[in-house]
Design an enzyme around this catalytic site. Structure first.
Site, PDB file in Angstrom:
ATOM      1  N   ASN A 126       0.735  -1.697  -0.109  1.00  0.00           N
ATOM      2  CA  ASN A 126       0.345  -0.553  -0.116  1.00  0.00           C
ATOM      3  C   ASN A 126       1.260   1.376   0.031  1.00  0.00           C
ATOM      4  O   ASN A 126       1.498   1.315   1.156  1.00  0.00           O
ATOM      5  CB  ASN A 126      -0.759  -0.187   1.036  1.00  0.00           C
ATOM      6  N   TRP A 127       0.593   1.335  -1.123  1.00  0.00           N
ATOM      7  CA  TRP A 127       1.565   2.997  -1.654  1.00  0.00           C
ATOM      8  C   TRP A 127       0.863   4.488  -0.742  1.00  0.00           C
ATOM      9  O   TRP A 127       2.003   5.678  -0.786  1.00  0.00           O
ATOM     10  CB  TRP A 127       2.149   2.991  -2.910  1.00  0.00           C
ATOM     11  N   LYS A 128      -0.073   4.669  -0.551  1.00  0.00           N
ATOM     12  CA  LYS A 128      -0.819   5.604   0.765  1.00  0.00           C
ATOM     13  C   LYS A 128      -0.157   6.548  -0.568  1.00  0.00           C
ATOM     14  O   LYS A 128      -0.304   6.562  -2.289  1.00  0.00           O
ATOM     15  CB  LYS A 128       0.158   5.527   1.438  1.00  0.00           C
TER      16      LYS A 128
ATOM     17  N   HIS B  90      -9.477   1.828   4.967  1.00  0.00           N
ATOM     18  CA  HIS B  90      -8.562   1.676   5.671  1.00  0.00           C
ATOM     19  C   HIS B  90      -8.385   2.352   6.277  1.00  0.00           C
ATOM     20  O   HIS B  90      -8.531   3.388   7.163  1.00  0.00           O
ATOM     21  CB  HIS B  90      -6.905   2.292   4.371  1.00  0.00           C
TER      22      HIS B  90
ATOM     23  N   GLU C  87      -7.168   4.709   7.721  1.00  0.00           N
ATOM     24  CA  GLU C  87      -6.203   6.247   7.780  1.00  0.00           C
ATOM     25  C   GLU C  87      -7.648   7.161   6.845  1.00  0.00           C
ATOM     26  O   GLU C  87      -7.498   8.273   7.068  1.00  0.00           O
ATOM     27  CB  GLU C  87      -4.840   6.316   6.849  1.00  0.00           C
TER      28      GLU C  87
ATOM     29  N   GLU D  32      -5.075  -4.710  10.267  1.00  0.00           N
ATOM     30  CA  GLU D  32      -4.340  -4.153  10.715  1.00  0.00           C
ATOM     31  C   GLU D  32      -4.433  -3.203  11.985  1.00  0.00           C
ATOM     32  O   GLU D  32      -5.086  -1.974  12.481  1.00  0.00           O
ATOM     33  CB  GLU D  32      -3.690  -2.990   9.341  1.00  0.00           C
TER      34      GLU D  32
ATOM     35  N   GLY E  15       3.127   1.852  10.739  1.00  0.00           N
ATOM     36  CA  GLY E  15       3.847   3.234  10.609  1.00  0.00           C
ATOM     37  C   GLY E  15       4.860   3.630  12.349  1.00  0.00           C
ATOM     38  O   GLY E  15       5.845   4.493  12.265  1.00  0.00           O
TER      39      GLY E  15
ATOM     40  N   SER F 274       3.350  -2.154  10.212  1.00  0.00           N
ATOM     41  CA  SER F 274       5.550  -2.759  10.544  1.00  0.00           C
ATOM     42  C   SER F 274       5.815  -3.616   9.852  1.00  0.00           C
ATOM     43  O   SER F 274       6.767  -4.558  10.930  1.00  0.00           O
ATOM     44  CB  SER F 274       5.177  -2.478  11.484  1.00  0.00           C
TER      45      SER F 274
ATOM     46  N   GLY G 133       3.174  -1.112   3.946  1.00  0.00           N
ATOM     47  CA  GLY G 133       2.963   0.161   4.248  1.00  0.00           C
ATOM     48  C   GLY G 133       4.144   0.882   3.311  1.00  0.00           C
ATOM     49  O   GLY G 133       4.864   0.359   2.470  1.00  0.00           O
ATOM     50  N   GLY G 134       5.246   1.250   4.900  1.00  0.00           N
ATOM     51  CA  GLY G 134       6.500   1.604   3.986  1.00  0.00           C
ATOM     52  C   GLY G 134       7.487   0.604   3.532  1.00  0.00           C
ATOM     53  O   GLY G 134       8.489   1.146   2.796  1.00  0.00           O
TER      54      GLY G 134
HETATM   55  P1  13P Z   1       3.437   0.424   7.264  1.00  0.00           P
HETATM   56  O1  13P Z   1       3.697  -1.111   6.669  1.00  0.00           O
HETATM   57  O2  13P Z   1       3.890   1.686   7.074  1.00  0.00           O
HETATM   58  O3  13P Z   1       3.091   0.052   9.077  1.00  0.00           O
HETATM   59  O4  13P Z   1       1.524   0.858   7.434  1.00  0.00           O
HETATM   60  C1  13P Z   1       0.641  -0.569   7.015  1.00  0.00           C
HETATM   61  C2  13P Z   1       0.008  -0.090   6.249  1.00  0.00           C
HETATM   62  O5  13P Z   1      -1.406   0.448   6.915  1.00  0.00           O
HETATM   63  C3  13P Z   1      -0.902  -0.970   5.235  1.00  0.00           C
HETATM   64  O6  13P Z   1      -2.109  -0.833   4.562  1.00  0.00           O
END
Ligand code: 13P
Length: 241
Positions: A9-11, A96, A98, A165, A171, A204, A225-226
């Site tokens: 997920n590149w956000k 999600h 967020e 999640e 993050g 993470s 994500g990251g």
């Molecule tokens: P991180 O892997 O950066 O913690 O993010 C997780 C996430 O929100 C994937 O949708």
């Protein structure tokens, strides 16, 4: 048979040019990835068209980060399932944390978005998870059960992925211990009518913990994500041991 799905997920990261640069470096890293592992990249809308062209003939699948419940209309800033489908998108993240936290999405709108994704032949990746406060108040299970119950009203569980999640692990570098993630994900599965739904862990995930995470019996994949933003770390994750 539960499908293994590893999704990045590149956000809100990467321009088209940066996305292409990533792909150049990433493609050679997945030539020997076992074919029963589905590798997905959920990228910003602006990168979907370009990546779609450059992924032609590749096993890497494209995903979006949301989808609206209507096919078209006066919904400034939103995107419809038919728009995504035209670009070759297969998956759409829905609900999600967020989106729920910063953009006011509720279980009711999440449910509508899930329905729209399925109607357009997309596979929704429904995200659920508890906050730190909910975990400390022993509300993890009740919160997640409530999300699942409300979000999945009239949803076809044959075309669905769920991502657990824990919000406190997103993050932050604080991963949920793999056995604990496994426990919660087993509870999620116990509430489903289709026991073969792919359930991912997210929060993470990185090259250092992917092998332990994927060794858990209830964990069928990850939402990352990251660590999905760099070709080498994402390559290591999809090629977990
Ligand atoms: P991180 O892997 O950066 O913690 O993010 C997780 C996430 O929100 C994937 O949708």
């Amino acid at each position: 048979m539960r499908k293994i799905i590893l999704a990045g997920n590149w956000k809100m990261h990467k321009t088209q040019a940066e996305a292409l640069e990533f792909l150049e470096a990433f493609k050679p890293l997945v030539t020997d990835t076992p074919e029963e592992r589905e590798v997905v990249l959920c990228v910003p809308y602006t990168a979907l068209g370009t990546l779609s062209k450059h992924l032609h003939g590749s096993a890497v699948r494209l995903g979006a980060q949301n989808v609206h419940w209507e096919d078209s209309g006066a919904y400034t800033g939103e995107i419809s399932g038919s728009m995504l489908k035209e670009l070759g998108v297969r998956y759409a993240i829905v609900g999600h944390s967020e989106r729920r936290q910063y953009f006011g999405e509720t279980d009711e709108t999440v449910n509508q978005r899930l329905k729209a994704a399925q109607k357009h032949g997309l596979t929704p990746i429904l995200c659920v998870g508890e906050t730190q406060e909910q975990r400390e108040a022993n509300e993890t299970e009740s919160h997640i059960f409530s999300q699942i119950e409300k979000d999945l009203v009239d949803i076809d569980q044959q075309n669905l992925v769920i991502a657990y999640e824990p919000i406190w692990a997103i993050g932050t570098g604080k991963t949920c211990e793999a056995p604990e993630a496994n426990r919660v994900m087993g509870l999620i599965r116990s509430k489903l009518t289709n026991k073969d739904v792919t359930i991912q862990y997210g929060g993470s995930v990185k090259p250092e913990n992917i092998d332990e995470i994927m060794a858990q019996p209830e964990i069928d994949g990850v939402l990352v994500g990251g660590a999905s933003l760099k070709a080498d770390s994402w390559g290591r994750i999809v090629n977990y041991q």
